[in-house]
Write a protein that holds these residues in place. Structure first.
Motif, PDB file in Angstrom:
ATOM      1  N   HIS A 186      12.448  -4.637 -11.024  1.00  0.00           N
ATOM      2  CA  HIS A 186      13.238  -4.790  -9.801  1.00  0.00           C
ATOM      3  C   HIS A 186      13.049  -3.576  -8.889  1.00  0.00           C
ATOM      4  O   HIS A 186      12.825  -3.723  -7.680  1.00  0.00           O
ATOM      5  N   ALA A 187      13.136  -2.360  -9.452  1.00  0.00           N
ATOM      6  CA  ALA A 187      13.040  -1.151  -8.645  1.00  0.00           C
ATOM      7  C   ALA A 187      11.634  -0.943  -8.099  1.00  0.00           C
ATOM      8  O   ALA A 187      11.466  -0.460  -6.973  1.00  0.00           O
ATOM      9  N   HIS A 188      10.633  -1.297  -8.904  1.00  0.00           N
ATOM     10  CA  HIS A 188       9.257  -1.024  -8.502  1.00  0.00           C
ATOM     11  C   HIS A 188       8.800  -1.946  -7.381  1.00  0.00           C
ATOM     12  O   HIS A 188       8.246  -1.487  -6.376  1.00  0.00           O
ATOM     13  N   MET A 189       9.038  -3.246  -7.529  1.00  0.00           N
ATOM     14  CA  MET A 189       8.610  -4.160  -6.475  1.00  0.00           C
ATOM     15  C   MET A 189       9.376  -5.471  -6.424  1.00  0.00           C
ATOM     16  O   MET A 189       9.348  -6.172  -5.420  1.00  0.00           O
TER      17      MET A 189
ATOM     18  N   VAL B 117      -7.795  -1.905  -1.453  1.00  0.00           N
ATOM     19  CA  VAL B 117      -7.474  -1.037  -2.596  1.00  0.00           C
ATOM     20  C   VAL B 117      -6.596   0.124  -2.142  1.00  0.00           C
ATOM     21  O   VAL B 117      -5.611   0.484  -2.813  1.00  0.00           O
ATOM     22  N   ARG B 118      -6.928   0.721  -1.008  1.00  0.00           N
ATOM     23  CA  ARG B 118      -6.134   1.854  -0.513  1.00  0.00           C
ATOM     24  C   ARG B 118      -4.688   1.470  -0.232  1.00  0.00           C
ATOM     25  O   ARG B 118      -3.754   2.184  -0.620  1.00  0.00           O
ATOM     26  N   VAL B 119      -4.463   0.330   0.419  1.00  0.00           N
ATOM     27  CA  VAL B 119      -3.091  -0.103   0.726  1.00  0.00           C
ATOM     28  C   VAL B 119      -2.297  -0.322  -0.550  1.00  0.00           C
ATOM     29  O   VAL B 119      -1.151   0.124  -0.679  1.00  0.00           O
ATOM     30  N   SER B 120      -2.904  -0.995  -1.538  1.00  0.00           N
ATOM     31  CA  SER B 120      -2.160  -1.261  -2.773  1.00  0.00           C
ATOM     32  C   SER B 120      -1.915   0.013  -3.572  1.00  0.00           C
ATOM     33  O   SER B 120      -0.833   0.188  -4.150  1.00  0.00           O
ATOM     34  N   ALA B 121      -2.889   0.910  -3.626  1.00  0.00           N
ATOM     35  CA  ALA B 121      -2.687   2.175  -4.342  1.00  0.00           C
ATOM     36  C   ALA B 121      -1.533   2.960  -3.739  1.00  0.00           C
ATOM     37  O   ALA B 121      -0.692   3.519  -4.459  1.00  0.00           O
ATOM     38  N   LEU B 122      -1.447   2.985  -2.414  1.00  0.00           N
ATOM     39  CA  LEU B 122      -0.346   3.676  -1.757  1.00  0.00           C
ATOM     40  C   LEU B 122       0.974   2.960  -1.991  1.00  0.00           C
ATOM     41  O   LEU B 122       2.017   3.600  -2.163  1.00  0.00           O
ATOM     42  N   HIS B 123       0.953   1.629  -1.998  1.00  0.00           N
ATOM     43  CA  HIS B 123       2.162   0.873  -2.343  1.00  0.00           C
ATOM     44  C   HIS B 123       2.722   1.349  -3.679  1.00  0.00           C
ATOM     45  O   HIS B 123       3.911   1.683  -3.793  1.00  0.00           O
ATOM     46  N   HIS B 124       1.871   1.383  -4.690  1.00  0.00           N
ATOM     47  CA  HIS B 124       2.356   1.707  -6.035  1.00  0.00           C
ATOM     48  C   HIS B 124       2.781   3.166  -6.145  1.00  0.00           C
ATOM     49  O   HIS B 124       3.725   3.477  -6.888  1.00  0.00           O
ATOM     50  N   ALA B 125       2.123   4.064  -5.421  1.00  0.00           N
ATOM     51  CA  ALA B 125       2.557   5.458  -5.425  1.00  0.00           C
ATOM     52  C   ALA B 125       3.961   5.582  -4.831  1.00  0.00           C
ATOM     53  O   ALA B 125       4.813   6.319  -5.343  1.00  0.00           O
ATOM     54  N   THR B 126       4.212   4.838  -3.746  1.00  0.00           N
ATOM     55  CA  THR B 126       5.535   4.858  -3.111  1.00  0.00           C
ATOM     56  C   THR B 126       6.579   4.189  -3.986  1.00  0.00           C
ATOM     57  O   THR B 126       7.679   4.710  -4.191  1.00  0.00           O
TER      58      THR B 126
ATOM     59  N   SER C  75       6.643   3.846  -7.120  1.00  0.00           N
ATOM     60  CA  SER C  75       6.918   4.613  -8.341  1.00  0.00           C
ATOM     61  C   SER C  75       8.047   5.620  -8.135  1.00  0.00           C
ATOM     62  O   SER C  75       8.735   5.988  -9.092  1.00  0.00           O
ATOM     63  N   THR C  76       8.230   6.064  -6.893  1.00  0.00           N
ATOM     64  CA  THR C  76       9.354   6.951  -6.613  1.00  0.00           C
ATOM     65  C   THR C  76      10.673   6.211  -6.824  1.00  0.00           C
ATOM     66  O   THR C  76      11.650   6.786  -7.311  1.00  0.00           O
TER      67      THR C  76
ATOM     68  N   SER D 157       1.809  11.083  -4.321  1.00  0.00           N
ATOM     69  CA  SER D 157       2.949  10.709  -3.477  1.00  0.00           C
ATOM     70  C   SER D 157       3.203  11.692  -2.343  1.00  0.00           C
ATOM     71  O   SER D 157       4.182  11.537  -1.602  1.00  0.00           O
ATOM     72  N   GLY D 158       2.368  12.695  -2.201  1.00  0.00           N
ATOM     73  CA  GLY D 158       2.569  13.667  -1.137  1.00  0.00           C
ATOM     74  C   GLY D 158       3.794  14.543  -1.335  1.00  0.00           C
ATOM     75  O   GLY D 158       4.360  15.064  -0.370  1.00  0.00           O
ATOM     76  N   GLY D 159       4.222  14.702  -2.594  1.00  0.00           N
ATOM     77  CA  GLY D 159       5.383  15.531  -2.890  1.00  0.00           C
ATOM     78  C   GLY D 159       6.684  14.765  -3.016  1.00  0.00           C
ATOM     79  O   GLY D 159       7.731  15.357  -3.284  1.00  0.00           O
ATOM     80  N   GLU D 160       6.634  13.448  -2.872  1.00  0.00           N
ATOM     81  CA  GLU D 160       7.859  12.647  -2.937  1.00  0.00           C
ATOM     82  C   GLU D 160       8.433  12.547  -4.348  1.00  0.00           C
ATOM     83  O   GLU D 160       9.607  12.224  -4.520  1.00  0.00           O
TER      84      GLU D 160
END
Length: 319
Positions: free
Chosen positions: A151-154, A221-230, A232-233, A261-264
Motif C-alpha cells: 500500500h505504501a510503496h504503490m 526505464v529511467r521514469v520507473s527507476a525514479l518512481h521506485h526510488a521515490t 521507497s521513501t 533518492s537525492g538525500g530523501e
C-alpha cells in the motif's frame, strides 16, 4: 418605553467547518492513466537486464541520457516538488520556481498541486488514519505489514478514492497562477519527458535504433527507476532504519537509498524538522538535493534557505 441595549460581549462568529480531507475520486479515464504511466515503465524496468544481456543494445549514449534525465527529474521532485513547494525550505526567483515545477512534473509522479497536497496530508496524519500511504495502517502482523508495504510503496495510487482535497492542503499553490498553469500542462511535460531522450538519442547517433534504445532506457526505464526510488521513501523509510531524532511517527533514516533518492532517505531527520533544506544533517550523509539548493543560493537565485542549526538538532536528538 425604554429600548433594551445589549451590553455584553459580541458572540463570536461560528467557525467554518474544516474542508474535507479527501478530494473527488478519480474517474475511470484518469485512473486508467495512472495504470498506464506506472505499469508500462515498470515493465520496461523489469525487462531492462535481460534486454541488455540478450541484445547488447545499451550504448554509452543511452547511459549518459538515462543518468542525465534521472538527475534532472530526481531533483525536480526532491528540490522542487518536495523541499520548495511542499515545505517552503527556501525562496526562489520566478525562473527557478517555474523550472523546478516543470522538472518535477517530468518525473511523471502526478501534477504538482496533486503531489504537494498528497504529501502535506501525509505529514498532517503521518502513520495514522488519514495518511495516504502509511505502511502501518493494517496492523503489525507479518501479513499486515506485507499488505502495508504494498500500500505504501504503490498500492495507494491504485485506489481511485484515495485522493486529497487540494483546496485544504495546497491553497497557496491553487492561488499561484504560474503553478496552476504548469499543473494543467502536466500532459505536455509527460510527453516531453518521454520523447526528449528519444529525439536526442536519434540525433546523437543519427539513427532510428539510437532513438529507440534511448526511449527504452532514458525514458521508460529511467521514469520507473525514479518512481521506485521515490516510493521507497514512503515504504522502506517508514519501516526500517535508524531514528536518531524525535518525530511523531515511524519515519527512519535508511542510508542505502541516499544517493538514488537525492538525500530523501534521511527520512527521520526530515520528519523531525520538515522545513529544513538539508535532510542529511550529519557529517558524511549524502544529500545531493541540499547541494543543488546550496549552488542555487550561491548563484543568487534562491534566498531564505532554512539550513540546519546545531542547537536545534541537539534538542531534537532522541533519548
Amino acid at each position: 418605553m425604554a429600548t433594551l441595549t445589549h451590553t455584553g460581549p459580541t458572540p463570536a462568529a461560528p467557525k467554518a467547518a474544516p474542508k474535507p480531507i479527501f478530494g473527488e475520486p478519480r474517474d475511470a479515464g484518469r485512473q486508467s492513466l495512472v495504470y498506464l504511466f506506472l505499469l508500462v515503465p515498470m515493465a520496461a524496468l523489469a525487462a531492462a537486464v535481460p534486454f541488455a544481456w540478450n541484445t547488447g543494445l545499451l550504448s554509452w549514449t543511452d547511459v549518459a541520457l538515462t543518468v542525465g534525465f534521472y538527475l534532472l527529474t530526481l531533483h525536480g521532485i526532491t528540490v522542487g516538488y518536495h523541499r520548495l513547494f511542499t515545505h517552503g525550505s527556501f525562496k526562489p526567483n520566478r525562473p527557478v520556481k517555474i523550472a523546478l515545477a516543470i522538472l518535477g512534473s517530468m518525473a511523471v509522479q502526478g501534477p504538482i498541486i496533486t503531489w504537494v497536497a498528497d504529501h502535506r496530508r501525509h505529514h498532517a496524519f503521518s502513520d495514522k488514519e488519514g495518511d495516504p500511504h502509511s505502511p502501518w495502517l493494517f496492523g503489525t502482523s507479518a501479513w499486515a505489514l506485507t499488505k502495508g508495504f504494498w500500500h505504501a510503496h504503490m498500492g495507494w495510487m491504485f485506489e481511485p478514492r484515495n485522493t486529497t482535497n487540494e483546496e485544504r492542503f495546497a491553497p497557496d499553490l491553487v492561488k499561484d497562477r504560474d503553478i496552476v498553469l504548469i499543473d494543467k500542462l502536466f500532459w505536455l511535460w509527460t510527453i516531453i519527458t518521454f520523447l526528449a531522450p528519444a529525439i536526442l538519442g536519434g540525433l546523437i547517433t543519427m539513427s532510428w535504433a539510437g532513438a529507440l534504445t534511448a526511449f527504452f532506457w532514458a525514458s521508460l526505464v529511467r521514469v520507473s527507476a525514479l518512481h521506485h526510488a521515490t516510493w521507497s521513501t514512503n515504504s522502506i523509510c517508514h519501516m526500517i532504519g535508524e531514528r536518531p531524532f524525535k518525530s511523531r511517527d515511524r519515519a527512519a533514516n535508511f542510508w542505502p537509498l541516499a544517493l538514488l533518492s537525492g538525500g530523501e532517505s534521511w527520512h527521520n531527520s526530515h520528519h523531525a524538522d520538515q522545513s529544513c533544506a538539508r535532510h542529511g544533517v550529519k557529517r558524511g550523509q549524502i544529500d545531493t538535493s541540499a547541494r543543488v539548493i546550496w549552488l542555487l543560493e550561491r548563484a543568487g537565485w534562491v534566498t531564505n534557505v532554512k539550513w540546519p542549526k546545531a542547537e536545534r538538532w541537539a534538542k531534537l536528538a532522541a533519548d
